[in-house]
Scaffold this motif. Sequence first.
Motif, PDB file in Angstrom:
ATOM      1  N   GLY A 157      -1.031  -5.677  -0.446  1.00  0.00           N
ATOM      2  CA  GLY A 157      -1.518  -4.487   0.241  1.00  0.00           C
ATOM      3  C   GLY A 157      -2.145  -4.815   1.576  1.00  0.00           C
ATOM      4  O   GLY A 157      -2.348  -5.975   1.934  1.00  0.00           O
ATOM      5  N   TYR A 165      -8.307   0.591  12.280  1.00  0.00           N
ATOM      6  CA  TYR A 165      -7.234   0.707  11.302  1.00  0.00           C
ATOM      7  C   TYR A 165      -6.084  -0.224  11.671  1.00  0.00           C
ATOM      8  O   TYR A 165      -6.028  -0.762  12.776  1.00  0.00           O
ATOM      9  CB  TYR A 165      -6.736   2.145  11.207  1.00  0.00           C
ATOM     10  CG  TYR A 165      -6.103   2.665  12.482  1.00  0.00           C
ATOM     11  CD1 TYR A 165      -4.762   2.425  12.773  1.00  0.00           C
ATOM     12  CD2 TYR A 165      -6.855   3.406  13.395  1.00  0.00           C
ATOM     13  CE1 TYR A 165      -4.183   2.892  13.937  1.00  0.00           C
ATOM     14  CE2 TYR A 165      -6.284   3.884  14.561  1.00  0.00           C
ATOM     15  CZ  TYR A 165      -4.948   3.626  14.826  1.00  0.00           C
ATOM     16  OH  TYR A 165      -4.380   4.080  15.989  1.00  0.00           O
ATOM     17  N   CYS A 186      -9.318  -4.098   7.366  1.00  0.00           N
ATOM     18  CA  CYS A 186      -9.608  -2.691   7.617  1.00  0.00           C
ATOM     19  C   CYS A 186      -8.499  -1.840   6.995  1.00  0.00           C
ATOM     20  O   CYS A 186      -7.478  -2.361   6.553  1.00  0.00           O
ATOM     21  CB  CYS A 186      -9.766  -2.406   9.104  1.00  0.00           C
ATOM     22  SG  CYS A 186      -8.348  -2.843  10.118  1.00  0.00           S
ATOM     23  N   GLU A 187      -8.717  -0.532   6.960  1.00  0.00           N
ATOM     24  CA  GLU A 187      -7.801   0.362   6.274  1.00  0.00           C
ATOM     25  C   GLU A 187      -6.514   0.561   7.072  1.00  0.00           C
ATOM     26  O   GLU A 187      -6.475   0.398   8.287  1.00  0.00           O
ATOM     27  CB  GLU A 187      -8.479   1.714   6.030  1.00  0.00           C
ATOM     28  CG  GLU A 187      -9.715   1.644   5.149  1.00  0.00           C
ATOM     29  CD  GLU A 187      -9.401   1.143   3.764  1.00  0.00           C
ATOM     30  OE1 GLU A 187      -8.332   1.502   3.217  1.00  0.00           O
ATOM     31  OE2 GLU A 187     -10.216   0.383   3.206  1.00  0.00           O
ATOM     32  N   SER A 188      -5.476   0.955   6.356  1.00  0.00           N
ATOM     33  CA  SER A 188      -4.185   1.206   6.982  1.00  0.00           C
ATOM     34  C   SER A 188      -3.900   2.702   7.025  1.00  0.00           C
ATOM     35  O   SER A 188      -4.283   3.444   6.111  1.00  0.00           O
ATOM     36  CB  SER A 188      -3.067   0.506   6.217  1.00  0.00           C
ATOM     37  OG  SER A 188      -1.804   0.822   6.769  1.00  0.00           O
ATOM     38  N   HIS A 209      -4.370  -7.635  -6.596  1.00  0.00           N
ATOM     39  CA  HIS A 209      -5.386  -7.639  -5.550  1.00  0.00           C
ATOM     40  C   HIS A 209      -4.951  -8.432  -4.321  1.00  0.00           C
ATOM     41  O   HIS A 209      -5.611  -8.383  -3.285  1.00  0.00           O
ATOM     42  CB  HIS A 209      -6.706  -8.200  -6.094  1.00  0.00           C
ATOM     43  CG  HIS A 209      -6.655  -9.657  -6.441  1.00  0.00           C
ATOM     44  ND1 HIS A 209      -6.178 -10.101  -7.663  1.00  0.00           N
ATOM     45  CD2 HIS A 209      -6.999 -10.765  -5.746  1.00  0.00           C
ATOM     46  CE1 HIS A 209      -6.242 -11.422  -7.688  1.00  0.00           C
ATOM     47  NE2 HIS A 209      -6.737 -11.848  -6.544  1.00  0.00           N
ATOM     48  N   THR A 220       0.817  -1.207   0.000  1.00  0.00           N
ATOM     49  CA  THR A 220       0.000   0.000   0.000  1.00  0.00           C
ATOM     50  C   THR A 220       0.856   1.264   0.000  1.00  0.00           C
ATOM     51  O   THR A 220       1.760   1.428   0.814  1.00  0.00           O
ATOM     52  CB  THR A 220      -0.915   0.016   1.236  1.00  0.00           C
ATOM     53  OG1 THR A 220      -1.814  -1.093   1.155  1.00  0.00           O
ATOM     54  CG2 THR A 220      -1.699   1.302   1.322  1.00  0.00           C
ATOM     55  N   HIS A 232      -5.191  -4.152   2.603  1.00  0.00           N
ATOM     56  CA  HIS A 232      -6.648  -4.330   2.613  1.00  0.00           C
ATOM     57  C   HIS A 232      -7.072  -5.742   3.010  1.00  0.00           C
ATOM     58  O   HIS A 232      -8.179  -5.939   3.506  1.00  0.00           O
ATOM     59  CB  HIS A 232      -7.218  -4.003   1.231  1.00  0.00           C
ATOM     60  CG  HIS A 232      -6.707  -4.897   0.139  1.00  0.00           C
ATOM     61  ND1 HIS A 232      -5.499  -4.671  -0.486  1.00  0.00           N
ATOM     62  CD2 HIS A 232      -7.224  -6.015  -0.421  1.00  0.00           C
ATOM     63  CE1 HIS A 232      -5.303  -5.613  -1.389  1.00  0.00           C
ATOM     64  NE2 HIS A 232      -6.326  -6.444  -1.370  1.00  0.00           N
ATOM     65  N   GLN A 233      -6.212  -6.731   2.812  1.00  0.00           N
ATOM     66  CA  GLN A 233      -6.598  -8.103   3.129  1.00  0.00           C
ATOM     67  C   GLN A 233      -6.778  -8.334   4.625  1.00  0.00           C
ATOM     68  O   GLN A 233      -7.414  -9.305   5.036  1.00  0.00           O
ATOM     69  CB  GLN A 233      -5.556  -9.086   2.579  1.00  0.00           C
ATOM     70  CG  GLN A 233      -5.481  -9.102   1.058  1.00  0.00           C
ATOM     71  CD  GLN A 233      -4.571 -10.207   0.549  1.00  0.00           C
ATOM     72  OE1 GLN A 233      -5.004 -11.315   0.260  1.00  0.00           O
ATOM     73  NE2 GLN A 233      -3.284  -9.911   0.458  1.00  0.00           N
TER      74      GLN A 233
END
Length: 352
Positions: free
Chosen positions: A268, A308, A274-276, A265, A159, A270-271
């Motif tokens: 990153g 997060y 939640c968001e980073s 996909h 990310t 997202h797996q």
Amino acid sequence: MIAAGTLALPAMHAAIPATLTLRQSSRIDQPLAIALLEANMITDAMLQPRPKMPLVDVFRGPDERALCIQGLSTWWNSIQYQSISSVFHWNLHVQALDDHAGTPPELAGHVWFCLTRDQNTEIPRFELHQRITQLENTLPGFGQTVMALLRDAMFHLPTAFDLWFAEDVARNWLWQDATCDEELLENARLDGGFDTIQEVLDSGHVTTMADFYRDTPAWVTTPARILSRKKIRRAAKSDFELAVVAACDEISALASGPGFNVESHQVGAHQAGCESIEGAAVLLWRQDSEAVHVIDNYLNDIGNSGEYTEFIDAAPVEPSRAGILAYKTRTENIMRLAQATERLLNLVGEPF
């Protein structure tokens, strides 16, 4: 003489409890150690007693957690690289995230291999407009084609807070279903209870599409490979341009090689569910663009929500030989791509 079928045991002092207690360990230590052993990331040499090791440690046997750390550390250190600028500094963490927010139940029992940015270093920040524009002035389409390749490379790395990330945030978080500024402002007027569009603009709470894309060529956020390598190579004359071509060739050769099987996909944070609030890099067209404010406001909201992570990459790995080897191959490819992308960033990016 001991009669047949009789098991002779030495007598123990009455003060010694007749109880056998197994040493406790994390629920991921043993399956991970077995998987690493089967994948040959824990070697025979690691299982041998150390010189002058106390007998109590020798008889206790190998510690699964220590073996996991030794095997993973040896591998992780082996795939680090040295470069002039050392743009990317990442650390590896292995843990359980089964109860993490948003984690699918089918991943229960998986071990999470997570990357974080090294907090002892500054996050790398690059501005692209000056040098990409220089390429575009050499030959229309040169800069855009390089941007297209750079974008694809970043999509296959952990990310990052880049201009494509900022546009995605703006479309999904700020503009939602609006297709133009007129529709965006009218939606904001209705939602905010304003009487006029001018009141919406005066409130300063709306980032319009015109604001976001100001001073940005239309092709920057959706670059395409519009020129062949032959045309670009023919136009490249300066040392800078030739070095850019060579860096692009290196990325293309790596990504098109038979051993490169990294899916964008599957890379990153997202797996993790939640968001980073962390990124591998900041990559913008202009450092004073509206994209900076979009990213800052978004991360501030995520941070205030409490939902997060600080991972830049999180991958669920089945604790098996196949699962470990698949992650090993994937991550080694990512590290090679990071090294090649770093060379291109050092050419087309202005640090800030």
